[in-house]
Design a protein around this motif. Structure first.
Motif, PDB file in Angstrom:
ATOM      1  N   MET A  77       0.896  -1.149   0.000  1.00 29.40           N
ATOM      2  CA  MET A  77       0.000   0.000   0.000  1.00 29.40           C
ATOM      3  C   MET A  77       0.938   1.202   0.000  1.00 29.40           C
ATOM      4  O   MET A  77       1.836   1.286   0.838  1.00 29.40           O
ATOM      5  CB  MET A  77      -0.882  -0.012   1.250  1.00 29.40           C
ATOM      6  CG  MET A  77      -1.730  -1.252   1.387  1.00 29.40           C
ATOM      7  SD  MET A  77      -2.576  -1.311   3.002  1.00 29.40           S
ATOM      8  CE  MET A  77      -3.264  -2.967   2.932  1.00 29.40           C
TER       9      MET A  77
ATOM     10  N   TYR B 243       0.205  -3.214  -6.178  1.00 28.74           N
ATOM     11  CA  TYR B 243      -0.550  -2.379  -5.240  1.00 28.74           C
ATOM     12  C   TYR B 243      -1.776  -3.106  -4.687  1.00 28.74           C
ATOM     13  O   TYR B 243      -2.484  -3.800  -5.417  1.00 28.74           O
ATOM     14  CB  TYR B 243      -0.943  -1.065  -5.915  1.00 28.74           C
ATOM     15  CG  TYR B 243       0.283  -0.295  -6.343  1.00 28.74           C
ATOM     16  CD1 TYR B 243       0.951   0.541  -5.454  1.00 28.74           C
ATOM     17  CD2 TYR B 243       0.819  -0.470  -7.619  1.00 28.74           C
ATOM     18  CE1 TYR B 243       2.106   1.204  -5.829  1.00 28.74           C
ATOM     19  CE2 TYR B 243       1.979   0.190  -8.001  1.00 28.74           C
ATOM     20  CZ  TYR B 243       2.622   1.029  -7.103  1.00 28.74           C
ATOM     21  OH  TYR B 243       3.785   1.673  -7.468  1.00 28.74           O
TER      22      TYR B 243
ATOM     23  N   VAL C 283      -5.354  -2.818  -2.994  1.00 30.51           N
ATOM     24  CA  VAL C 283      -6.505  -1.928  -2.883  1.00 30.51           C
ATOM     25  C   VAL C 283      -7.751  -2.773  -3.090  1.00 30.51           C
ATOM     26  O   VAL C 283      -7.671  -3.891  -3.606  1.00 30.51           O
ATOM     27  CB  VAL C 283      -6.408  -0.786  -3.937  1.00 30.51           C
ATOM     28  CG1 VAL C 283      -6.614  -1.323  -5.336  1.00 30.51           C
ATOM     29  CG2 VAL C 283      -7.363   0.342  -3.631  1.00 30.51           C
TER      30      VAL C 283
ATOM     31  N   PHE D 201     -12.367   3.333  -5.345  1.00 29.71           N
ATOM     32  CA  PHE D 201     -11.578   2.304  -4.674  1.00 29.71           C
ATOM     33  C   PHE D 201     -11.646   2.523  -3.171  1.00 29.71           C
ATOM     34  O   PHE D 201     -11.985   3.605  -2.693  1.00 29.71           O
ATOM     35  CB  PHE D 201     -10.106   2.351  -5.119  1.00 29.71           C
ATOM     36  CG  PHE D 201      -9.901   2.176  -6.588  1.00 29.71           C
ATOM     37  CD1 PHE D 201      -9.932   0.911  -7.162  1.00 29.71           C
ATOM     38  CD2 PHE D 201      -9.668   3.273  -7.408  1.00 29.71           C
ATOM     39  CE1 PHE D 201      -9.749   0.751  -8.536  1.00 29.71           C
ATOM     40  CE2 PHE D 201      -9.476   3.124  -8.772  1.00 29.71           C
ATOM     41  CZ  PHE D 201      -9.518   1.854  -9.339  1.00 29.71           C
TER      42      PHE D 201
ATOM     43  N   SER E  44      -9.090   2.039   0.105  1.00 26.91           N
ATOM     44  CA  SER E  44      -7.713   1.779   0.497  1.00 26.91           C
ATOM     45  C   SER E  44      -7.561   2.038   1.988  1.00 26.91           C
ATOM     46  O   SER E  44      -8.196   2.957   2.534  1.00 26.91           O
ATOM     47  CB  SER E  44      -6.761   2.691  -0.291  1.00 26.91           C
ATOM     48  OG  SER E  44      -5.437   2.218  -0.245  1.00 26.91           O
TER      49      SER E  44
ATOM     50  N   SER F  78      -8.308   7.775   0.502  1.00 28.04           N
ATOM     51  CA  SER F  78      -8.320   8.008  -0.945  1.00 28.04           C
ATOM     52  C   SER F  78      -6.975   8.523  -1.458  1.00 28.04           C
ATOM     53  O   SER F  78      -6.602   8.265  -2.611  1.00 28.04           O
ATOM     54  CB  SER F  78      -9.428   8.994  -1.310  1.00 28.04           C
ATOM     55  OG  SER F  78      -9.252  10.238  -0.639  1.00 28.04           O
TER      56      SER F  78
ATOM     57  N   GLU G   7      -4.198   7.462  -0.751  1.00 25.67           N
ATOM     58  CA  GLU G   7      -3.332   6.320  -1.019  1.00 25.67           C
ATOM     59  C   GLU G   7      -3.610   5.712  -2.385  1.00 25.67           C
ATOM     60  O   GLU G   7      -2.684   5.477  -3.171  1.00 25.67           O
ATOM     61  CB  GLU G   7      -3.492   5.260   0.063  1.00 25.67           C
ATOM     62  CG  GLU G   7      -2.593   4.049  -0.149  1.00 25.67           C
ATOM     63  CD  GLU G   7      -2.590   3.142   1.059  1.00 25.67           C
ATOM     64  OE1 GLU G   7      -1.559   3.071   1.737  1.00 25.67           O
ATOM     65  OE2 GLU G   7      -3.636   2.497   1.339  1.00 25.67           O
ATOM     66  N   TRP G   8      -4.901   5.454  -2.677  1.00 29.95           N
ATOM     67  CA  TRP G   8      -5.151   4.832  -3.979  1.00 29.95           C
ATOM     68  C   TRP G   8      -4.851   5.797  -5.120  1.00 29.95           C
ATOM     69  O   TRP G   8      -4.458   5.382  -6.214  1.00 29.95           O
ATOM     70  CB  TRP G   8      -6.554   4.241  -4.065  1.00 29.95           C
ATOM     71  CG  TRP G   8      -7.749   5.153  -4.144  1.00 29.95           C
ATOM     72  CD1 TRP G   8      -8.651   5.414  -3.162  1.00 29.95           C
ATOM     73  CD2 TRP G   8      -8.219   5.863  -5.309  1.00 29.95           C
ATOM     74  NE1 TRP G   8      -9.635   6.252  -3.611  1.00 29.95           N
ATOM     75  CE2 TRP G   8      -9.397   6.538  -4.930  1.00 29.95           C
ATOM     76  CE3 TRP G   8      -7.764   5.994  -6.611  1.00 29.95           C
ATOM     77  CZ2 TRP G   8     -10.135   7.343  -5.812  1.00 29.95           C
ATOM     78  CZ3 TRP G   8      -8.487   6.792  -7.493  1.00 29.95           C
ATOM     79  CH2 TRP G   8      -9.649   7.450  -7.090  1.00 29.95           C
ATOM     80  N   GLU G   9      -4.993   7.101  -4.866  1.00 31.56           N
ATOM     81  CA  GLU G   9      -4.624   8.070  -5.893  1.00 31.56           C
ATOM     82  C   GLU G   9      -3.113   8.038  -6.151  1.00 31.56           C
ATOM     83  O   GLU G   9      -2.661   8.155  -7.290  1.00 31.56           O
ATOM     84  CB  GLU G   9      -5.069   9.468  -5.473  1.00 31.56           C
ATOM     85  CG  GLU G   9      -6.589   9.634  -5.507  1.00 31.56           C
ATOM     86  CD  GLU G   9      -7.053  10.928  -4.869  1.00 31.56           C
ATOM     87  OE1 GLU G   9      -6.184  11.696  -4.390  1.00 31.56           O
ATOM     88  OE2 GLU G   9      -8.276  11.178  -4.849  1.00 31.56           O
TER      89      GLU G   9
ATOM     90  N   ASN H 191      -1.321   5.363  -5.694  1.00 40.18           N
ATOM     91  CA  ASN H 191      -1.130   4.115  -6.436  1.00 40.18           C
ATOM     92  C   ASN H 191      -1.274   4.357  -7.941  1.00 40.18           C
ATOM     93  O   ASN H 191      -0.487   3.862  -8.748  1.00 40.18           O
ATOM     94  CB  ASN H 191      -2.170   3.065  -6.020  1.00 40.18           C
ATOM     95  CG  ASN H 191      -2.051   2.625  -4.572  1.00 40.18           C
ATOM     96  OD1 ASN H 191      -1.052   2.883  -3.910  1.00 40.18           O
ATOM     97  ND2 ASN H 191      -3.079   1.957  -4.094  1.00 40.18           N
TER      98      ASN H 191
ATOM     99  N   LEU I 107      -5.136   0.091 -11.990  1.00 43.02           N
ATOM    100  CA  LEU I 107      -5.347  -0.216 -10.575  1.00 43.02           C
ATOM    101  C   LEU I 107      -6.434  -1.271 -10.412  1.00 43.02           C
ATOM    102  O   LEU I 107      -6.366  -2.107  -9.507  1.00 43.02           O
ATOM    103  CB  LEU I 107      -5.705   1.056  -9.805  1.00 43.02           C
ATOM    104  CG  LEU I 107      -5.701   0.929  -8.269  1.00 43.02           C
ATOM    105  CD1 LEU I 107      -4.367   0.401  -7.761  1.00 43.02           C
ATOM    106  CD2 LEU I 107      -6.023   2.275  -7.614  1.00 43.02           C
TER     107      LEU I 107
END
Length: 313
Positions: free
Chosen positions: A147, A179, A181, A190, A192, A196, A198-200, A202, A257
């Protein structure tokens, strides 16, 4: 948190707890027949063998006497006793179903977190080290699932970056950061663990990997110095990437992703960092150095790579 993550984390400490870490110690069981724990393993493969931490955790949680019986996977495949069990991932732990063990594991059994058969309570994929027996090997491929804002995942990445600089990785190894997620809920694209942002992040890293692969590790090195900062654009500029390109390729990154979700689900990966070697061997950063070719990661003197992360997100 999935049951496998709970067990993997707690059992790494030599203890077993399914939401009852603070419960009173189990009363000493009356003298009775030992509970048999069958460990189906890949004989001769260190990653596919029994897990001493899991052994000890089960013993402590069950209470009373426990007998560990090891069975080779090839033998188990021919034995009707194990018919219908998933023998794809080794080791597989089978706790004898008794009145005592059914009481001990009543809650995870009730909620379907631990499957059962007529004879066993089944612990699938509950070890940090394991082997997917039926997956085809992908030579020299090292995948590290993280992550992007997990401190342990960042430590793992930094350790690899240091090893690259010091030339302590096999020359032909292909290192790929993956990654972790989940699919989004309540209108979110998503979900995470660290939000948010974090996934951005990613998505940005996936875009860099595909569109600017030669700058990926440089960006990661810079970004990881302050990975929770919102100033990702400054890290991009320092790595020689125009921050405006992310808008151009954003939809492509989102699709990538989504593919990461499929890949992590295929391997049941949900803890950061998790290491998969050659598409078959599942391990962690502490154990990676035991795989031939990665011995340099165990060195800690001088300017050697950072120590392995001691936990997981």
């Amino acid at each position: 948190m999935k049951i496998s993550r709970i067990l993997t984390f707690v059992l790494s400490l030599g203890l077993l707890s399914v939401g009852v870490a603070n419960a009173a110690p189990a009363k000493k069981a009356a003298k009775s027949k030992p509970v048999t724990i069958t460990v189906i393993e890949m004989t001769g493969d260190a990653n596919g063998g029994e897990d001493e931490a899991l052994n000890e955790g089960l013993k402590q949680f069950i209470g009373g006497e426990v007998e560990i019986v090891k069975v080779d996977r090839e033998q188990a495949l021919k034995d009707a006793k194990y018919k219908g069990l998933n023998l794809d991932y080794m080791p597989l732990y089978l706790v004898e179903k008794t009145k005592l063990t059914e009481e001990k594991f009543a809650e995870p059994i009730k909620y379907g977190q631990l499957p059962t058969t007529d004879d066993f309570i089944v612990f699938e994929k509950q070890t940090r080290n394991g082997v997917y027996a039926n997956k085809e090997a992908v030579p020299n491929q090292l995948e590290i699932f993280v992550m992007s804002q997990c401190p342990y995942g960042v430590l793992a990445e930094n350790r690899i970056i240091d090893a690259m600089k010091l030339e302590r990785l096999p020359k032909d190894v292909n290192v790929n950061i993956r990654y972790i997620v989940s699919e989004g809920r309540n209108g979110e694209q998503f979900s995470s663990l660290h939000g948010s942002a974090e996934w951005e992040e990613n998505v940005r890293q996936l875009i860099i990997k595909k569109r600017y692969p030669k700058k990926f590790w440089k960006y990661l090195e810079i970004r990881n110095k302050n990975y929770q900062s919102s100033l990702w654009d400054q890290a991009a500029e320092q790595a020689g990437i125009n921050p405006k390109v992310f808008r151009k390729y954003w939809d492509e990154g989102v699709e990538m992703l989504k593919e990461e979700i499929k890949h992590s689900n295929e391997y049941n990966v949900n803890a950061s960092p998790t290491v998969i070697w050659e598409g078959r061997v599942v391990t962690d950063m502490n154990s990676l150095a035991s795989i031939p070719g990665f011995e340099g990661l165990a060195q800690t003197y001088g300017a050697a790579p950072q120590g392995a992360p001691a936990g997981q997100c």
